[in-house]
Design a protein around this motif. Structure first.
Motif, PDB file in Angstrom:
ATOM      1  N   GLY A 106       0.711  -1.243   0.106  1.00  0.00           N
ATOM      2  CA  GLY A 106      -0.116  -0.026  -0.001  1.00  0.00           C
ATOM      3  C   GLY A 106       0.813   1.240  -0.020  1.00  0.00           C
ATOM      4  O   GLY A 106       1.830   1.227   0.632  1.00  0.00           O
ATOM      5  N   MET A 107       0.415   2.354  -0.652  1.00  0.00           N
ATOM      6  CA  MET A 107       1.300   3.493  -0.823  1.00  0.00           C
ATOM      7  C   MET A 107       0.728   4.701  -0.410  1.00  0.00           C
ATOM      8  O   MET A 107      -0.671   4.698  -0.612  1.00  0.00           O
ATOM      9  CB  MET A 107       1.764   3.722  -2.445  1.00  0.00           C
ATOM     10  N   ALA A 108       1.359   5.695  -0.075  1.00  0.00           N
ATOM     11  CA  ALA A 108       0.894   6.824   0.303  1.00  0.00           C
ATOM     12  C   ALA A 108       1.481   8.126   0.179  1.00  0.00           C
ATOM     13  O   ALA A 108       2.788   8.217   0.061  1.00  0.00           O
ATOM     14  CB  ALA A 108       0.247   6.659   1.876  1.00  0.00           C
ATOM     15  N   TRP A 109       0.957   9.308  -0.181  1.00  0.00           N
ATOM     16  CA  TRP A 109       1.554  10.642  -0.064  1.00  0.00           C
ATOM     17  C   TRP A 109       1.434  11.412   1.338  1.00  0.00           C
ATOM     18  O   TRP A 109       0.031  11.430   1.722  1.00  0.00           O
ATOM     19  CB  TRP A 109       1.395  11.429  -1.111  1.00  0.00           C
ATOM     20  N   PHE A 110       2.062  11.859   1.950  1.00  0.00           N
ATOM     21  CA  PHE A 110       1.913  12.914   3.017  1.00  0.00           C
ATOM     22  C   PHE A 110       2.710  14.141   2.549  1.00  0.00           C
ATOM     23  O   PHE A 110       3.590  14.310   1.806  1.00  0.00           O
ATOM     24  CB  PHE A 110       2.613  12.307   4.200  1.00  0.00           C
ATOM     25  N   ARG A 111       2.532  15.252   3.460  1.00  0.00           N
ATOM     26  CA  ARG A 111       3.147  16.600   3.121  1.00  0.00           C
ATOM     27  C   ARG A 111       3.392  17.146   4.556  1.00  0.00           C
ATOM     28  O   ARG A 111       2.461  16.746   5.674  1.00  0.00           O
ATOM     29  CB  ARG A 111       2.230  17.361   2.261  1.00  0.00           C
ATOM     30  N   GLN A 112       4.386  17.685   4.654  1.00  0.00           N
ATOM     31  CA  GLN A 112       4.813  18.718   5.913  1.00  0.00           C
ATOM     32  C   GLN A 112       5.133  19.994   5.373  1.00  0.00           C
ATOM     33  O   GLN A 112       6.134  20.251   4.705  1.00  0.00           O
ATOM     34  CB  GLN A 112       5.902  17.847   6.649  1.00  0.00           C
ATOM     35  N   ALA A 113       4.283  20.984   6.051  1.00  0.00           N
ATOM     36  CA  ALA A 113       4.788  22.288   5.727  1.00  0.00           C
ATOM     37  C   ALA A 113       5.415  22.840   7.088  1.00  0.00           C
ATOM     38  O   ALA A 113       5.481  22.236   7.951  1.00  0.00           O
ATOM     39  CB  ALA A 113       3.241  23.151   5.725  1.00  0.00           C
ATOM     40  N   PRO A 114       6.336  24.203   6.716  1.00  0.00           N
ATOM     41  CA  PRO A 114       7.033  24.365   7.889  1.00  0.00           C
ATOM     42  C   PRO A 114       6.348  25.177   9.042  1.00  0.00           C
ATOM     43  O   PRO A 114       5.059  25.568   9.108  1.00  0.00           O
ATOM     44  CB  PRO A 114       7.789  25.938   7.189  1.00  0.00           C
ATOM     45  N   GLY A 115       6.736  24.312  10.301  1.00  0.00           N
ATOM     46  CA  GLY A 115       6.130  24.668  11.482  1.00  0.00           C
ATOM     47  C   GLY A 115       4.740  23.945  11.884  1.00  0.00           C
ATOM     48  O   GLY A 115       4.174  24.151  12.506  1.00  0.00           O
ATOM     49  N   LYS A 116       4.448  22.944  10.812  1.00  0.00           N
ATOM     50  CA  LYS A 116       3.126  22.270  11.101  1.00  0.00           C
ATOM     51  C   LYS A 116       3.703  20.425  11.069  1.00  0.00           C
ATOM     52  O   LYS A 116       4.669  20.237  10.881  1.00  0.00           O
ATOM     53  CB  LYS A 116       2.295  22.288   9.975  1.00  0.00           C
ATOM     54  N   GLY A 117       2.722  19.851  11.575  1.00  0.00           N
ATOM     55  CA  GLY A 117       3.000  18.433  11.690  1.00  0.00           C
ATOM     56  C   GLY A 117       2.578  17.784  10.331  1.00  0.00           C
ATOM     57  O   GLY A 117       2.190  18.338   9.199  1.00  0.00           O
ATOM     58  N   ARG A 118       3.031  16.748   9.908  1.00  0.00           N
ATOM     59  CA  ARG A 118       2.644  15.932   9.039  1.00  0.00           C
ATOM     60  C   ARG A 118       1.391  15.572   8.871  1.00  0.00           C
ATOM     61  O   ARG A 118       0.417  15.126   9.481  1.00  0.00           O
ATOM     62  CB  ARG A 118       3.572  14.385   9.101  1.00  0.00           C
ATOM     63  N   GLU A 119       0.832  15.746   7.384  1.00  0.00           N
ATOM     64  CA  GLU A 119      -0.778  15.456   6.960  1.00  0.00           C
ATOM     65  C   GLU A 119      -0.639  14.507   6.068  1.00  0.00           C
ATOM     66  O   GLU A 119       0.053  14.545   5.218  1.00  0.00           O
ATOM     67  CB  GLU A 119      -1.039  17.050   6.449  1.00  0.00           C
ATOM     68  N   ASP A 120      -1.711  13.674   5.865  1.00  0.00           N
ATOM     69  CA  ASP A 120      -1.779  12.726   4.973  1.00  0.00           C
ATOM     70  C   ASP A 120      -2.412  13.559   3.809  1.00  0.00           C
ATOM     71  O   ASP A 120      -3.577  14.648   4.152  1.00  0.00           O
ATOM     72  CB  ASP A 120      -3.253  11.929   5.529  1.00  0.00           C
ATOM     73  N   VAL A 121      -2.067  13.132   2.804  1.00  0.00           N
ATOM     74  CA  VAL A 121      -2.641  13.548   1.223  1.00  0.00           C
ATOM     75  C   VAL A 121      -3.255  12.615   0.570  1.00  0.00           C
ATOM     76  O   VAL A 121      -4.608  12.785   0.240  1.00  0.00           O
ATOM     77  CB  VAL A 121      -1.406  13.862   0.166  1.00  0.00           C
ATOM     78  N   ALA A 122      -3.101  11.565   0.393  1.00  0.00           N
ATOM     79  CA  ALA A 122      -3.697  10.355  -0.387  1.00  0.00           C
ATOM     80  C   ALA A 122      -3.017   9.144   0.014  1.00  0.00           C
ATOM     81  O   ALA A 122      -1.999   8.952   0.097  1.00  0.00           O
ATOM     82  CB  ALA A 122      -3.720  10.767  -1.762  1.00  0.00           C
ATOM     83  N   HIS A 123      -3.946   8.079  -0.102  1.00  0.00           N
ATOM     84  CA  HIS A 123      -3.300   6.564   0.105  1.00  0.00           C
ATOM     85  C   HIS A 123      -3.944   5.980  -1.004  1.00  0.00           C
ATOM     86  O   HIS A 123      -5.316   5.764  -1.616  1.00  0.00           O
ATOM     87  CB  HIS A 123      -3.862   6.053   1.265  1.00  0.00           C
ATOM     88  N   ILE A 124      -3.353   4.688  -1.600  1.00  0.00           N
ATOM     89  CA  ILE A 124      -3.846   3.916  -2.535  1.00  0.00           C
ATOM     90  C   ILE A 124      -3.265   2.338  -2.261  1.00  0.00           C
ATOM     91  O   ILE A 124      -2.199   2.168  -1.769  1.00  0.00           O
ATOM     92  CB  ILE A 124      -3.192   4.411  -3.831  1.00  0.00           C
ATOM     93  N   THR A 125      -4.276   1.480  -2.180  1.00  0.00           N
ATOM     94  CA  THR A 125      -3.916   0.177  -2.151  1.00  0.00           C
ATOM     95  C   THR A 125      -3.020  -0.328  -3.106  1.00  0.00           C
ATOM     96  O   THR A 125      -2.758   0.164  -4.306  1.00  0.00           O
ATOM     97  CB  THR A 125      -5.257  -0.778  -2.008  1.00  0.00           C
TER      98      THR A 125
END
Length: 122
Positions: free
Chosen positions: A33-52
Motif C-alpha cells: 500500500g502506498m501513500a503521499w504525505f506532506r509537511q509544511a514549515p512549523g506544522k505536523g505531517r498531514e495525510d494527502v492520499a492513500h492507494i492500495t
C-alpha cells in the motif's frame, strides 16, 4: 533494502499543476500500500492520499479532494501524485511512504522517502 525516492517537486503559481513521482527500489512494490504525505514549515505531517496495492481503493484528504490524483504503475515501481489547481496552502515537503504487508505490525507505513519540495506562490 527498500529505497523510496521522490522526484518532480518545484515552484508553481496559484492555479498551476505539478506531478510528482516516487520510485521504489529493493522491495516488492506491487505488494505495498502506498501513500503521499506532506509537511509544511512549523506544522505536523498531514495525510494527502492513500492507494492500495492494486489501486482498488483510494482515499484523499478533504483538503485535496477533487484537485489531486494518486496513481501507481506496478510494472515500473512508480507512485504518482498529479496536483491541479494548486494553492499557496499546498506548499510543503511531499513524502511518499510504503506499507509492507510483511512489515512491522506497529507501523502503518514501513518505508519513507526523503521528500520533495513543492512551493506554490500567489
Amino acid at each position: 533494502q527498500v529505497h523510496l525516492a521522490e522526484f518532480g517537486g518545484g515552484s508553481v503559481q496559484t492555479g498551476g499543476s505539478l506531478t510528482i513521482s516516487c520510485v521504489v527500489s529493493g522491495g516488492a512494490f506491487s505488494n505495498y500500500g502506498m501513500a503521499w504525505f506532506r509537511q509544511a514549515p512549523g506544522k505536523g505531517r498531514e495525510d494527502v492520499a492513500h492507494i492500495t496495492w492494486n489501486g482498488g481503493s483510494i482515499v484523499y484528504a478533504d483538503s485535496v479532494k477533487g484537485r489531486f490524483t494518486i496513481s501507481r504503475d506496478n510494472a515500473k515501481n512508480i507512485l504518482f501524485l498529479k496536483m491541479n489547481d494548486l494553492k499557496p496552502e499546498d506548499t510543503a515537503v511531499y513524502l511518499c511512504a510504503a506499507a509492507d504487508p510483511a512489515g512491522s505490525p506497529h507501523e502503518e507505513y514501513d518505508y519513507w522517502g526523503q521528500g520533495t519540495q513543492v512551493t506554490v506562490s500567489s
